[in-house]
Design a protein around this motif. Structure first.
Motif, PDB file in Angstrom:
ATOM      1  N   ALA A  16       0.731  -1.301  -0.140  1.00  0.00           N
ATOM      2  CA  ALA A  16       0.031  -0.024   0.083  1.00  0.00           C
ATOM      3  C   ALA A  16       0.835   1.031  -0.030  1.00  0.00           C
ATOM      4  O   ALA A  16       0.457   2.288  -0.721  1.00  0.00           O
ATOM      5  CB  ALA A  16      -0.780  -0.023   1.276  1.00  0.00           C
ATOM      6  N   THR A  70      -2.542   0.900  -4.711  1.00  0.00           N
ATOM      7  CA  THR A  70      -3.538   0.242  -4.485  1.00  0.00           C
ATOM      8  C   THR A  70      -3.746  -0.179  -3.145  1.00  0.00           C
ATOM      9  O   THR A  70      -4.308  -1.117  -2.608  1.00  0.00           O
ATOM     10  CB  THR A  70      -3.127  -1.253  -5.081  1.00  0.00           C
ATOM     11  N   ALA A  71      -3.654   0.655  -2.194  1.00  0.00           N
ATOM     12  CA  ALA A  71      -3.848   0.988  -0.748  1.00  0.00           C
ATOM     13  C   ALA A  71      -5.134   0.292  -0.406  1.00  0.00           C
ATOM     14  O   ALA A  71      -5.404  -0.568   0.491  1.00  0.00           O
ATOM     15  CB  ALA A  71      -3.548   2.095   0.006  1.00  0.00           C
ATOM     16  N   LEU A 115      -5.321  -3.496   1.215  1.00  0.00           N
ATOM     17  CA  LEU A 115      -5.660  -3.453   2.753  1.00  0.00           C
ATOM     18  C   LEU A 115      -7.003  -4.050   3.049  1.00  0.00           C
ATOM     19  O   LEU A 115      -7.110  -4.731   4.108  1.00  0.00           O
ATOM     20  CB  LEU A 115      -5.397  -2.091   3.401  1.00  0.00           C
ATOM     21  N   GLN A 152      -5.379   2.187   8.354  1.00  0.00           N
ATOM     22  CA  GLN A 152      -5.532   2.444   6.703  1.00  0.00           C
ATOM     23  C   GLN A 152      -5.481   3.817   6.238  1.00  0.00           C
ATOM     24  O   GLN A 152      -5.084   4.051   5.203  1.00  0.00           O
ATOM     25  CB  GLN A 152      -6.894   1.623   6.334  1.00  0.00           C
ATOM     26  N   LEU A 168      -1.992   5.036   5.238  1.00  0.00           N
ATOM     27  CA  LEU A 168      -1.569   4.539   4.110  1.00  0.00           C
ATOM     28  C   LEU A 168      -2.265   5.047   2.987  1.00  0.00           C
ATOM     29  O   LEU A 168      -2.010   4.334   1.768  1.00  0.00           O
ATOM     30  CB  LEU A 168      -1.638   2.909   4.316  1.00  0.00           C
ATOM     31  N   SER A 169      -3.036   5.719   2.850  1.00  0.00           N
ATOM     32  CA  SER A 169      -4.221   6.112   1.925  1.00  0.00           C
ATOM     33  C   SER A 169      -3.161   6.894   0.805  1.00  0.00           C
ATOM     34  O   SER A 169      -2.385   7.549   1.172  1.00  0.00           O
ATOM     35  CB  SER A 169      -5.336   6.994   2.296  1.00  0.00           C
TER      36      SER A 169
END
Length: 933
Positions: free
Chosen positions: A782, A787-788, A792, A812, A815-816
Motif C-alpha cells: 500500500a 492500491t492501498a 488493505l 488504513q 496508508l491512503s
C-alpha cells in the motif's frame, strides 16, 4: 586461526634502553593521534598501568573492612515475621526517631519533591481499601469507593491527597468518620487539618475513576499507573517511597476474568455481574498497584513450587500451542536463577501475568499481575531465534524486577534507572546461563551498545542519573540511557570489583532495604565496602555525566618489532579531560592467528609495553570483546576481511564501530560503508549479526543516501539481498534478508515479486510467514503502490482476530494514496482519543513520514513538535520519544531540520528534558546536513 592470549600484567616502564631506542611509527591501518605520542626520549604523560586484568582482593582494606568470604551465600529470608495470612509483616516507614518535619509544601500540580519529602516525614502505615465497579460498556463511567488509613505524625497543616480529576469526580468525602467539604485544587484533594489527628486516621471517599490509565477497551481494561498515573484514577499518596498495602474489590461482567496483585479470596455472583475480593497485597508503591479484567482465556500451571496464573486474548491456535508452556517455563527458569543469585526467595505472594494486545511497553512488573505485550509472548513456527531470545529476555527482565524495583524500590524517580539497570543486567545473566558465555557476550553487545550510542552521541544526551523536581515529569527519565548505557556501566563496575564481591554487595543491599526504598548513593556505599577502588570518582563520569570517550592509538615500532601501544581517550563532547575507566580487548592480527590483549584504560593516557617485542601485525583491531564503550580507531584496510573473522563477537564489534565512525565523519562515507556491508550479506551466517548488518544497510539507504541518488542503489540492493537470501541456508537468516528486501524494494520487478508472495500467500523457500507478516507485506504494498484500498481491504478480510482487525482498520487512513485522507488522519491525532492505542499511532506515523511520503508530510512537522508537551502530559512514559522517533527518524531534508531549529528558537524556555528528547530524535537529521549537504 590459532589464538594466543596475553594475560593481565601491570605494565612497567615503557621501554628500557637495552631494548633499543624506539621510534614513533604508526601501523598503517590504525588511526593515530600524533599529539599523544612524545619524542623517542620518553613518554612521561602516559600511565603505565594499562595492560591486564586484575582481581580485587577480598581481604581487609586499610579502612579495616573485614575480609569477605568468596563462597556463595545461602538463601536469606527477608521477612522475619509474618501476619496471620503468611505475608511478610512490614512497616512502611519508621516514624520513631524521624528527622525534623520539612516545611509544609506549596500547592502545585503534580507531586513535587518538596511535597513527597514532607509526606514521607509525616505519614506511616498506609493502607488502601478500594472497590471499582466496571461496566461492560467502556463509555459508561467506573464508580469507586475508597478508605485510606494511615498514621500521621503532625496534623498542623492540611494534607494533600493526589487526584488528577475535576472536583465533580469526588462525590463524598469523610475524614475520621465526619463529612468534610470537597476541596480539590491543583490536582490535590485537601484534607483539612482540623479533621486530622496525630496517630491513626481514616479517609473515606466516593468517586468516579479516571479512565485513561485504566486503558479501557471494548472487552478488557488494565491499570497501568507508572510513573505517577495512579492519581489519575483514584485519590492516593502517589509517590514511590510511601509503600502501602492494597485491599481490592472488583465488580465486573460475569464472563470476564480478573487478575491483580493479590490472590482472589472470594467471589460473589449477582446476575450478570461478579464481585471479586482479593487478599491484601504485599507492600507496594502506588505505581505498582494494578489489576486487569476482561474477556481473557485463563491458564494455570506450576512454576516451581508455586502456581502461576496467565490471562491472554490470543486466538491463533498455533501460537497458543507453541507458546503457553514455554512462557511458564521461562518464568520458572528466571525465578529459580534469581532466587539463587540473590539468596532471597521469590518475595511476593503470587505469580501472575497477562498478555495484552498492543501493550504500550514490552512489559510492566506489577507483582502478581505482570503485564506483557502479547505479540512478544506468542510466537509461531516462523519466529526467529532472535525473537525467542527476546521473549526469554523480556520475561527475565520483568521477573528480575520482583527483587530490583519491587522488593527494593527507589526513593524518588530520579533513581528509576536503578530498577531498570538491574532488571536488564539480571535478565542478561539469565540469558548467559541459558545461552553460554560466547553467545551472551555477543547478544549483550548487540542489545545495548547501538541503542546507548544512539542517545549518548547526541547533543541531547542525558546522564544515567538525572534530577527530577516533580513526578509529573518522571516519564522523561526513561530512555535508552537507563535501559542500555546503564547495563554497560554496571558490567564495567562488576569487572572493576570482581564478580563475587559485586554479588555479595548486591545481596547485602537487597537484604538491607527489603520492602523499603533506597537511593543510588545507598548502593554505592554498600558496594564500596567490597572493593578498594574509588567508586565515587568512577561513579562521577559513568553515572552523573553524559557522553562517551573517543579513543586514539599510536604504535611504537623498534627495529621492525612492535614494542608498545599508546592509547589515549578524551570526551567526544564537553569537557575533553573526562576519562571513562574501563576494560576492553585489542586483537593483533597475524597470518593464521591473533594475539589478544586486555586493556585496563584507567586514565587519559595508557601505555601497553611489550618487553619481548612482537612482530608488526597485519591489523590492530580495537574492542574485539565488545566490552569497551566509546568510539574506537578503525582499521579500514581490513575491508572485506571483516567477514572472514571467525569470531562473531569480533565482527559485531567492528560493524558497530564502523557505523559509529561513519556517523562521526571518520573513515567511511555512507555510500562506501553501504557497499562494504552489502558484500557481507552472503558471508555473514550468524543470525544476530545478520540482523545488525541488514539493519545498518536499510538505515544507511533511507537516511544517509541522498534522496536524489537513492534510485542508483535500489536495483543493486534488491539483487544483493535476494541473492544473499538464496545463498543462506538457515531459515531465520533467510527471513531476515526477506524483511530487508521488503524494506527497500522499489523496482517494477521487485514490486511484482512482493505482490505475488502476498497475493498467493507463498513465501520464498525456507521462509515461514505468519498472518502478521502478510499484514506487514500488505502495508508495504500500500505504501509503494496506488492500491492501498484494495490490498488493505483484502488483507482485512483475511484476519479473524478482532484485536488485529482493529489495528489494521486504524492504520488504513495513514496508508491512503490520497494525501487529503492522510492530512485528516494526522489532524485527528491532536485529539487524545485518537492516540489511545499508542503502538498503533507510532506505526501510523512511520508510514506517514516514510521517505516515499515525506514531500506531503513535511507540513506535519511543526504541529508534531507543538503537540509534544501534551503528549508527555497525557501519554505513557515512552510515547513522547516514540512519537519523535517515528516522526523524524528518516528525514534528511534541510526543510525538516529548519523546522526543528525554528521550533527550538521560538521556545527558548522549553522544557529541557523534552528539548533533549527532540535533539536525540533528530540527531541523524542534524548529521545529514553535514554529511550530505
Amino acid at each position: 586461526m590459532k589464538r594466543t592470549t596475553i594475560l593481565a600484567i601491570l605494565a612497567g616502564s615503557v621501554m628500557e634502553a637495552a631494548m633499543g631506542q624506539p621510534t614513533s611509527q604508526p601501523i598503517a591501518p590504525v588511526q593515530t593521534n600524533t599529539n599523544a605520542v612524545k619524542q623517542a626520549s620518553g613518554h612521561p604523560t602516559h600511565s603505565t598501568s594499562g595492560l591486564g586484568t586484575t582481581s580485587v582482593s577480598p581481604s581487609a582494606t586499610a579502612s579495616g573492612h573485614p575480609m569477605h568470604s568468596t563462597s556463595g551465600l545461602g538463601t536469606t529470608s527477608v521477612s522475619p515475621s509474618a501476619t496471620a495470612s503468611g505475608h511478610p509483616k512490614h512497616s512502611t516507614s519508621n516514624i520513631a526517631g524521624a528527622p525534623a518535619i520539612p516545611p509544609v509544601p506549596a500547592l502545585e500540580p503534580g507531586v513535587s519533591f518538596a511535597l513527597a519529602s514532607y509526606r514521607k516525614a509525616v505519614l506511616q502505615d498506609i493502607q488502601y481499601t478500594l472497590a471499582f465497579q466496571i461496566p461492560a460498556k467502556k463509555q459508561d463511567p467506573i464508580s469507586g469507593t475508597e478508605t485510606v488509613r494511615f498514621r500521621l505524625r503532625d496534623n498542623k497543616a492540611p494534607l494533600q491527597l493526589d487526584f488528577k480529576q475535576p472536583a465533580t469526580a469526588v462525590h463524598q468525602l469523610a475524614v475520621n468518620g465526619r463529612p468534610v467539604a470537597i476541596n480539590l485544587q491543583q490536582e490535590h484533594l485537601l484534607l483539612p487539618a482540623a479533621s486530622l489527628r496525630k496517630g491513626e486516621n481514616n479517609v473515606t471517599i466516593s468517586f468516579t475513576a479516571g479512565d485513561a490509565s485504566l486503558n479501557r477497551n471494548d472487552e478488557y481494561v488494565y491499570a497501568l499507573f507508572v510513573p505517577d498515573r495512579a492519581r489519575t484514577v483514584f485519590p492516593c499518596f502517589d509517590q514511590p517511597n510511601l509503600k502501602s498495602r492494597f485491599r481490592l474489590t472488583l465488580d465486573v461482567p460475569s464472563d470476564w476474568k480478573v487478575l491483580a496483585n493479590g490472590s482472589v479470596s472470594n467471589t460473589l455472583r449477582s446476575g450478570d455481574q461478579t464481585r471479586y475480593f482479593f487478599f491484601t497485597s504485599d507492600p507496594l508503591p502506588t505505581y505498582l498497584f494494578s489489576f486487569t479484567a476482561g474477556k481473557y482465556q485463563y491458564v494455570e500451571q506450576p512454576v516451581g513450587e508455586r502456581s502461576a496464573h496467565f490471562l491472554y486474548r490470543e486466538t491463533d491456535t498455533a501460537k497458543i500451542h507453541l507458546s503457553v508452556d514455554s512462557i511458564f517455563l521461562a518464568h520458572q527458569a528466571a525465578i529459580r536463577f534469581l532466587e539463587q543469585w540473590t539468596g532471597i526467595p521469590f518475595p511476593f505472594q503470587k505469580v501472575g501475568f497477562v498478555g495484552i494486545p498492543d501493550f504500550q511497553f514490552g512489559g510492566m512488573e506489577h507483582p502478581g499481575e505482570v503485564q506483557y505485550k502479547a505479540s512478544s509472548l506468542f510466537l509461531d513456527q516462523g519466529a526467529t531465534k532472535d525473537q525467542y531470545i527476546a521473549r526469554a529476555n523480556l520475561i527475565s527482565h520483568e521477573t528480575a524486577h520482583m527483587w530490583f524495583g519491587d522488593l527494593v524500590t527507589m526513593q524518588w524517580f530520579n533513581d528509576v534507572w536503578m530498577k531498570e539497570v538491574f532488571a536488564n543486567f539480571m535478565a542478561d545473566k539469565v540469558t548467559e546461563k541459558v545461552m553460554g558465555n560466547a553467545t551472551f557476550n555477543q547478544k549483550f553487545l548487540l542489545d545495548h551498545y547501538p541503542a546507548a550510542y544512539g542517545v549518548d552521541r547526541t547533543p541531547g544526551a542525558n546522564p544515567i542519573r538525572q534530577q527530577l523536581g516533580n513526578l509529573q515529569e518522571a516519564g522523561t527519565m526513561y530512555g535508552n540511557i537507563i535501559y542500555h548505557k546503564a547495563p554497560i556501566m554496571m558490567r564495567q563496575l562488576e569487572l572493576l570489583m570482581g564478580a563475587n564481591a559485586f554479588r555479595q554487595g548486591i545481596r547485602e543491599y537487597l537484604k538491607t532495604y527489603a520492602y523499603d526504598n533506597a537511593t543510588w548513593p545507598d548502593l554505592i556505599k554498600i558496594l564500596g565496602r567490597y572493593t578498594p577502588n574509588d567508586l565515587e570518582q568512577w561513579n562521577k563520569v559513568w553515572v552523573n555525566e553524559t557522553g562517551r570517550p573517543v579513543f586514539s592509538a599510536q604504535s611504537i615500532v623498534t627495529r621492525d618489532r612492535l614494542s608498545a601501544l599508546y592509547i589515549d581517550q578524551q570526551a567526544e563532547s564537553g569537557n575533553a579531560q573526562r576519562v571513562w575507566p574501563q576494560y576492553f580487548n585489542i586483537s593483533l592480527v597475524y597470518p593464521g592467528y591473533d594475539t589478544v590483549i586486555t586493556v585496563a584504560a584507567k586514565g587519559a593516557h595508557t601505555v601497553i609495553p611489550f618487553p619481548q617485542a612482537l612482530p608488526v601485525p597485519q591489523h590492530i583491531l580495537f574492542n574485539t570483546d565488545g566490552r569497551g564503550y566509546g568510539l574506537f580507531p578503525v582499521d579500514s584496510a581490513l575491508g572485506t576481511g571483516i567477514f572472514g573473522l571467525p569470531n562473531g563477537l569480533q565482527r559485531a564489534a567492528i560493524y558497530i564501530n564502523d557505523y559509529e565512525n561513519m556517523l562521526a565523519g571518520r573513515t567511511y562515507k555512507p555510500a562506501d560503508l553501504l557497499r562494504l556491508f552489502v558484500k557481507g550479506l552472503p558471508a555473514e551466517r550468524d543470525e544476530m549479526n545478520l540482523r545488525l548488518l541488514s539493519g545498518y544497510i536499510t538505515n544507511i539507504y533511507w537516511e544517509f543516501i541522498p534522496a536524489t541518488q537513492r534510485s542508483q542503489y535500489t536495483a543493486m540492493l534488491e539483487t544483493a539481498l535476494w541473492t544473499a537470501l538464496e545463498a543462506q541456508e538457515a531459515p531465520n537468516n533467510r527471513k531476515l534478508l526477506f524483511k530487508a528486501y521488503q524494506d527497500v524494494y522499489s523496482t517494477a520487478a521487485a514490486q511484482a515479486r512482493i505482490y505475488a508472495i502476498w497475493q498467493d500467500k507463498k513465501a520464498p523457500p525456507k521462509v515461514t510467514l505468519s498472518e502478521d507478516d502478510y499484514t506487514s507485506l500488505a502495508l508495504s504494498i500500500a505504501l509503494k503502490a496506488d492500491t492501498a484500498a484494495t490490498v488493505l481491504d483484502r488483507q482485512l478480510a483475511r484476519i479473524a482476530d478482532p484485536d488485529r482487525r482493529k489495528r489494521l482498520q486504524y492504520l488504513q487512513p495513514a496508508l491512503s494514496p490520497d494525501s487529503t485522507v492522510r492530512d485528516r488522519f494526522f489532524a485527528a491525532l491532536s485529539d487524545r482519543a485518537s492516540r489511545q492505542k499508542e503502538a498503533w499511532v507510532v506505526t501510523a506515523l512511520y508510514y506517514l513520514h516514510h521517505p516515499l511520503r515525506q514531500q506531503t508530510a513535511l507540513k506535519y512537522l511543526p504541529q508534531s513538535l507543538s503537540l509534544l508537551e501534551e503528549i508527555q502530559r497525557t501519554g505513557d512514559i515512552f510515547f513522547p520519544q516514540s512519537w519523535l522517533n517515528a516522526t523524524f527518524s528518516m528525514y534528511q531534508d534541510p526543510v525538516a531540520w529548519q523546522a526543528v531549529e525554528t521550533f527550538l528558537q521560538a521556545h527558548p524556555g522549553y522544557n529541557p528534558k523534552l528539548k533533549a528528547q527532540i535533539l536525540q530524535a533528530t540527531d541523524n537529521l542534524r548529521r545529514t546536513q553535514t554529511i550530505l549537504h
